[in-house]
Write a protein that holds these residues in place. Structure first.
Motif, PDB file in Angstrom:
ATOM      1  N   LEU A 196      17.745 -68.813  57.157  1.00 33.64           N
ATOM      2  CA  LEU A 196      18.651 -69.287  56.111  1.00 33.64           C
ATOM      3  C   LEU A 196      19.855 -68.370  55.939  1.00 33.64           C
ATOM      4  CD1 LEU A 196      16.316 -70.621  53.267  1.00 33.64           C
ATOM      5  CD2 LEU A 196      17.866 -71.936  54.724  1.00 33.64           C
ATOM      6  N   GLU A 197      19.652 -67.069  56.099  1.00 29.14           N
ATOM      7  CA  GLU A 197      20.751 -66.123  55.911  1.00 29.14           C
ATOM      8  C   GLU A 197      21.892 -66.393  56.890  1.00 29.14           C
ATOM      9  OE1 GLU A 197      19.706 -62.145  58.205  1.00 29.14           O
ATOM     10  OE2 GLU A 197      18.004 -62.832  57.006  1.00 29.14           O
ATOM     11  N   PHE A 199      22.724 -69.445  58.081  1.00 24.04           N
ATOM     12  CA  PHE A 199      23.445 -70.607  57.569  1.00 24.04           C
ATOM     13  C   PHE A 199      24.335 -70.200  56.393  1.00 24.04           C
ATOM     14  CE2 PHE A 199      20.051 -73.009  59.713  1.00 24.04           C
ATOM     15  CZ  PHE A 199      20.782 -74.041  60.278  1.00 24.04           C
ATOM     16  N   GLU A 200      23.806 -69.338  55.538  1.00 22.69           N
ATOM     17  CA  GLU A 200      24.555 -68.925  54.343  1.00 22.69           C
ATOM     18  C   GLU A 200      25.865 -68.252  54.721  1.00 22.69           C
ATOM     19  OE1 GLU A 200      23.821 -66.315  50.242  1.00 22.69           O
ATOM     20  OE2 GLU A 200      22.371 -66.254  51.880  1.00 22.69           O
ATOM     21  N   GLN A 201      25.881 -67.536  55.826  1.00 23.90           N
ATOM     22  CA  GLN A 201      27.074 -66.815  56.257  1.00 23.90           C
ATOM     23  C   GLN A 201      28.195 -67.744  56.722  1.00 23.90           C
ATOM     24  OE1 GLN A 201      25.520 -64.206  59.262  1.00 23.90           O
ATOM     25  NE2 GLN A 201      24.305 -63.002  57.808  1.00 23.90           N
ATOM     26  N   THR A 203      29.320 -70.473  55.066  1.00 24.51           N
ATOM     27  CA  THR A 203      29.960 -71.228  53.997  1.00 24.51           C
ATOM     28  C   THR A 203      30.237 -70.329  52.797  1.00 24.51           C
ATOM     29  OG1 THR A 203      29.791 -73.255  52.681  1.00 24.51           O
ATOM     30  CG2 THR A 203      27.785 -71.955  52.928  1.00 24.51           C
ATOM     31  N   LYS A 205      29.964 -69.305  48.578  1.00 25.17           N
ATOM     32  CA  LYS A 205      28.840 -69.202  47.646  1.00 25.17           C
ATOM     33  C   LYS A 205      28.641 -70.466  46.807  1.00 25.17           C
ATOM     34  CE  LYS A 205      26.641 -65.996  44.413  1.00 25.17           C
ATOM     35  NZ  LYS A 205      26.070 -67.080  43.591  1.00 25.17           N
ATOM     36  N   THR A 207      29.209 -73.584  47.492  1.00 26.87           N
ATOM     37  CA  THR A 207      28.599 -74.617  48.333  1.00 26.87           C
ATOM     38  C   THR A 207      27.145 -74.292  48.627  1.00 26.87           C
ATOM     39  OG1 THR A 207      30.737 -75.099  49.365  1.00 26.87           O
ATOM     40  CG2 THR A 207      28.769 -75.844  50.526  1.00 26.87           C
ATOM     41  N   TRP A 208      26.879 -73.035  48.933  1.00 34.30           N
ATOM     42  CA  TRP A 208      25.508 -72.627  49.247  1.00 34.30           C
ATOM     43  C   TRP A 208      24.601 -72.762  48.020  1.00 34.30           C
ATOM     44  CZ3 TRP A 208      22.754 -72.238  53.364  1.00 34.30           C
ATOM     45  CH2 TRP A 208      21.528 -71.560  53.334  1.00 34.30           C
ATOM     46  N   ASP A 209      25.086 -72.350  46.878  1.00 31.04           N
ATOM     47  CA  ASP A 209      24.286 -72.466  45.652  1.00 31.04           C
ATOM     48  C   ASP A 209      23.969 -73.923  45.347  1.00 31.04           C
ATOM     49  OD1 ASP A 209      24.314 -69.744  45.372  1.00 31.04           O
ATOM     50  OD2 ASP A 209      25.923 -69.702  43.867  1.00 31.04           O
ATOM     51  N   LEU A 211      23.694 -76.342  47.547  1.00 30.42           N
ATOM     52  CA  LEU A 211      22.698 -76.766  48.529  1.00 30.42           C
ATOM     53  C   LEU A 211      21.304 -76.328  48.094  1.00 30.42           C
ATOM     54  CD1 LEU A 211      21.918 -77.946  51.302  1.00 30.42           C
ATOM     55  CD2 LEU A 211      22.382 -75.685  52.276  1.00 30.42           C
TER      56      LEU A 211
END
Length: 358
Positions: A196-197, A199-201, A203, A205, A207-209, A211
């Motif tokens: 997951l880390e 994928f998080e990189q 986009t 914050k 958008t990630w939050d 999701l």
């Protein structure tokens, strides 16, 4: 487990005749790796690596002596560094291109890892390191063999069989369940390329939050999400869907992906008389959709639904959300509504459609 003989990979010296010859190749030779790890006793971890090019094997064996002042996960991270560097030196000196790697351990070591969840992270880290550092597709398996080297060779052969080396590019095989035509993404979970880390990189914050929030809602409501399209490989939907399923499963969302059994005659119709017309790339009269074309397409969709996804198959009848990305299987929608009227159906066209047809 037999005692290791500590054979080593051959590392070509810079400037040697074989080194110079290997550098003259425009494209590196493809090889497939197997890595086997075993906790032999307190204070040491034995490991072996085997390379396979479709004809012969070359093996490397070593023992990693642990540091009592470090934790188990820290020890495995150090071992990861040693293995990655050893493999990199071997491949670089021979101008090899590592296509895939199978990382595994014996049942004894698998039980040790299962009993200590903290040890799983370094193993997953080794997989992602092979993917990011060496561009090699990684998978994991529990291995069996009379020796650690035999296990590594077996792992190398396993990942070789996963690819199709007879075709340029060594394309990985895509597994599909013959009972339901479900696509078994990432070798049914055996392939692990990223976490997951990673994928998080990619986009921001907010958008990630969002999701994470949506995925948590799906889990709380115990939603079952399924995807339908025509093919597991080669098309635009397939390219997106593998990554989507991979991400959703890392998030813990219950999702599955199903494809139709192919029929070349139907694909000619849907490509030339559906896609091309929708996109406005043809106005030729020969591409007009005839009633006999429509009948064949509908019959194909209905056969797939009845054979793989219908009543009692545990597919449509248990789903909460059903998503389609192209028109090729859209003729099953009436059957979905009849079998599971409460399911939400989402149609998302992945192809650009002419404005006057939208």
């Amino acid at each position: 487990m037999a005692h290791l003989s500590h054979r080593k990979f051959s590392i070509l010296e810079a400037g040697s005749p074989r080194y110079v010859l290997s550098r003259k190749k425009a494209i590196g030779k493809s090889i497939y790796l197997g890595v086997a790890v075993s906790y032999e006793c307190e204070g040491q971890i034995e490991w072996a690596c085997s390379s396979y090019d479709g004809t012969e094997f070359e093996s490397h064996e070593d023992t990693f002596v642990t540091d009592p002042s470090s934790t188990g996960p820290e020890q495995l991270e150090k071992l990861n560094n040693i293995i990655i560097q050893t493999v990199r030196d071997f491949a670089t000196s021979h101008n090899y291109r590592i296509q895939g790697v199978c990382i595994g351990c014996d049942e004894k070591t698998a039980k040790i890892v299962a009993a200590d969840p903290a040890l799983k992270c370094p193993i997953r880290s080794m997989c992602t390191r092979f993917w990011f550092d060496l561009d090699a597709a990684p998978c994991t398996y529990t291995l069996r063999g009379l020796s650690l080297t035999e296990e590594a060779a077996s792992a190398a052969r396993k990942v070789y069989d996963w690819f199709t080396p007879q075709f340029p590019g060594s394309i990985p095989r895509i597994a599909v369940d013959p009972e339901t035509n479900e696509v078994l993404v990432d070798m049914d979970g055996h392939c692990h390329m990223l976490d997951l880390e990673h994928f998080e990189q990619t986009t921001d914050k907010p958008t990630w939050d969002k999701l994470l929030q949506l995925s948590e809602q799906c889990k709380q409501r115990k939603l079952k999400i399924i995807f339908f399209n025509s093919t597991p490989q080669g098309g635009g939907v397939a390219l997106m869907r593998h990554a989507t399923i991979r991400l959703m499963r890392l998030l813990g969302v219950d999702c599955r992906w199903f494809v139709a059994k192919p029929n070349p005659d139907v694909f000619v119709i849907t490509k030339r008389k559906f896609h091309n017309v929708f996109q406005g790339v043809t106005q030729d009269e020969q591409y007009r959709l005839l009633q006999e074309d429509k009948d064949l397409w509908v019959e194909w969709c209905e056969q797939n639904f009845a054979n793989y996804w219908g009543q009692g198959k545990g597919v449509v009848d248990t789903a909460d959300v059903i998503i389609m990305d192209d028109p090729q299987v859209s003729a099953i929608i009436p059957h979905i509504r009849k079998l599971n009227p409460t399911a939400r159906i989402i149609y998302r066209s992945h192809i650009e459609i002419r404005g006057d047809l939208a």
